[in-house]
Write a protein that holds these residues in place. Sequence first.
Motif, PDB file in Angstrom:
ATOM      1  N   THR A   4       0.937  -1.190  -0.091  1.00  0.00           N
ATOM      2  CA  THR A   4       0.003   0.060   0.004  1.00  0.00           C
ATOM      3  C   THR A   4       0.782   1.269  -0.026  1.00  0.00           C
ATOM      4  N   ILE A   5       1.899   1.387   0.880  1.00  0.00           N
ATOM      5  CA  ILE A   5       2.738   2.362   0.931  1.00  0.00           C
ATOM      6  C   ILE A   5       3.328   2.610  -0.308  1.00  0.00           C
ATOM      7  N   GLU A   6       3.903   1.601  -1.075  1.00  0.00           N
ATOM      8  CA  GLU A   6       4.573   1.592  -2.285  1.00  0.00           C
ATOM      9  C   GLU A   6       3.769   2.267  -3.274  1.00  0.00           C
ATOM     10  N   ILE A   7       2.508   1.810  -3.409  1.00  0.00           N
ATOM     11  CA  ILE A   7       1.478   2.068  -4.311  1.00  0.00           C
ATOM     12  C   ILE A   7       1.179   3.682  -4.393  1.00  0.00           C
ATOM     13  N   LEU A   8       0.933   4.303  -2.939  1.00  0.00           N
ATOM     14  CA  LEU A   8       0.864   5.576  -2.874  1.00  0.00           C
ATOM     15  C   LEU A   8       1.931   6.351  -3.071  1.00  0.00           C
ATOM     16  N   ILE A 180      -9.958   2.656  -8.004  1.00  0.00           N
ATOM     17  CA  ILE A 180     -10.411   1.906  -8.642  1.00  0.00           C
ATOM     18  C   ILE A 180      -9.399   0.781  -9.331  1.00  0.00           C
ATOM     19  N   GLN A 181      -8.229   1.332  -9.405  1.00  0.00           N
ATOM     20  CA  GLN A 181      -7.253   0.399 -10.225  1.00  0.00           C
ATOM     21  C   GLN A 181      -6.313  -0.197  -9.265  1.00  0.00           C
ATOM     22  N   TYR A 182      -6.251   0.231  -8.167  1.00  0.00           N
ATOM     23  CA  TYR A 182      -5.506  -0.483  -7.175  1.00  0.00           C
ATOM     24  C   TYR A 182      -6.340  -0.638  -5.790  1.00  0.00           C
ATOM     25  N   GLY A 183      -6.846   0.125  -5.496  1.00  0.00           N
ATOM     26  CA  GLY A 183      -7.684  -0.416  -3.852  1.00  0.00           C
ATOM     27  C   GLY A 183      -8.843  -1.360  -4.418  1.00  0.00           C
ATOM     28  N   TYR A 184      -9.486  -1.281  -5.613  1.00  0.00           N
ATOM     29  CA  TYR A 184     -10.630  -2.213  -5.863  1.00  0.00           C
ATOM     30  C   TYR A 184     -10.290  -3.244  -6.677  1.00  0.00           C
ATOM     31  N   ASN A 185      -9.590  -2.936  -7.732  1.00  0.00           N
ATOM     32  CA  ASN A 185      -9.294  -4.187  -8.823  1.00  0.00           C
ATOM     33  C   ASN A 185      -8.083  -5.067  -8.045  1.00  0.00           C
ATOM     34  N   ARG A 186      -7.215  -4.568  -7.274  1.00  0.00           N
ATOM     35  CA  ARG A 186      -6.081  -5.494  -6.664  1.00  0.00           C
ATOM     36  C   ARG A 186      -6.461  -5.804  -5.318  1.00  0.00           C
ATOM     37  N   TYR A 187      -7.403  -5.277  -4.775  1.00  0.00           N
ATOM     38  CA  TYR A 187      -7.852  -5.611  -3.179  1.00  0.00           C
ATOM     39  C   TYR A 187      -6.709  -5.031  -2.385  1.00  0.00           C
ATOM     40  N   GLU A 188      -6.283  -3.780  -2.688  1.00  0.00           N
ATOM     41  CA  GLU A 188      -5.288  -3.004  -1.771  1.00  0.00           C
ATOM     42  C   GLU A 188      -6.545  -2.278  -0.977  1.00  0.00           C
TER      43      GLU A 188
END
Length: 219
Positions: A4-8, A180-188
């Motif tokens: 999560t930290i890396e994505i953000l 959408i792309q990371y939080g929802y589709n990738r279940y983050e």
Amino acid sequence: MNDTIEILRENLGRALWETCTMVGIATLVGVVFGTALAILLFLTQHRLFTPNRIVNEAVGFVVNAIRSMPFLILLVVLIPLIQLIIGDPYTPTGGAIALSIAAIPFFARVAESAFQEVDDGLLEAAISTGAPVRQIIVGAVFPQALPGLIRGIVLTIVSLLGYSAMVGTIGAGGIGDLAIQYGYNRYETGVLVAVVLLLVAVVQLIQWVGDRIALKATH
């Protein structure tokens, strides 16, 4: 948590910039053209100026027709038009165009309400001096309606922030796209939580600043 930290870290800055760009452009376009529509609606409705029922109802119908459409549906309807204009609707520029079209009628009604709250006695006094309509609008209507207009701009910005998240559902960028792309589709889930908290903080800040400015502008 580390993911999560890396994505953000890698995407939040870009997403915020895209959202600010879309909302900023849409707010500017909405305020400029929405104010022009509001003046037209105000002048063609008010008994002291040039009432014109046909023009007022025609413009009001178009404004209400666009406002009545849920933004997600409006966004889908506008995709062919945006594609014709810029080629690729699935970009922040495409999102800004869609948000601008939604913002114009929204702010037009807000500004019209602010104009209608101006005291008729003040307008009658200005008209009795022989001042032209343009001078009355600039010198009397706008100063008296300014607090309402400021609150309307704040309301428009807050609404556009919510709409900008919907733009992310078609991949047009911004924090909605990030969610959408990371939080929802990738279940983050952490990304979703971070985006929600960020939106809440931004809205609170905008509302606080807007209220202070409107208070200072109140006569």
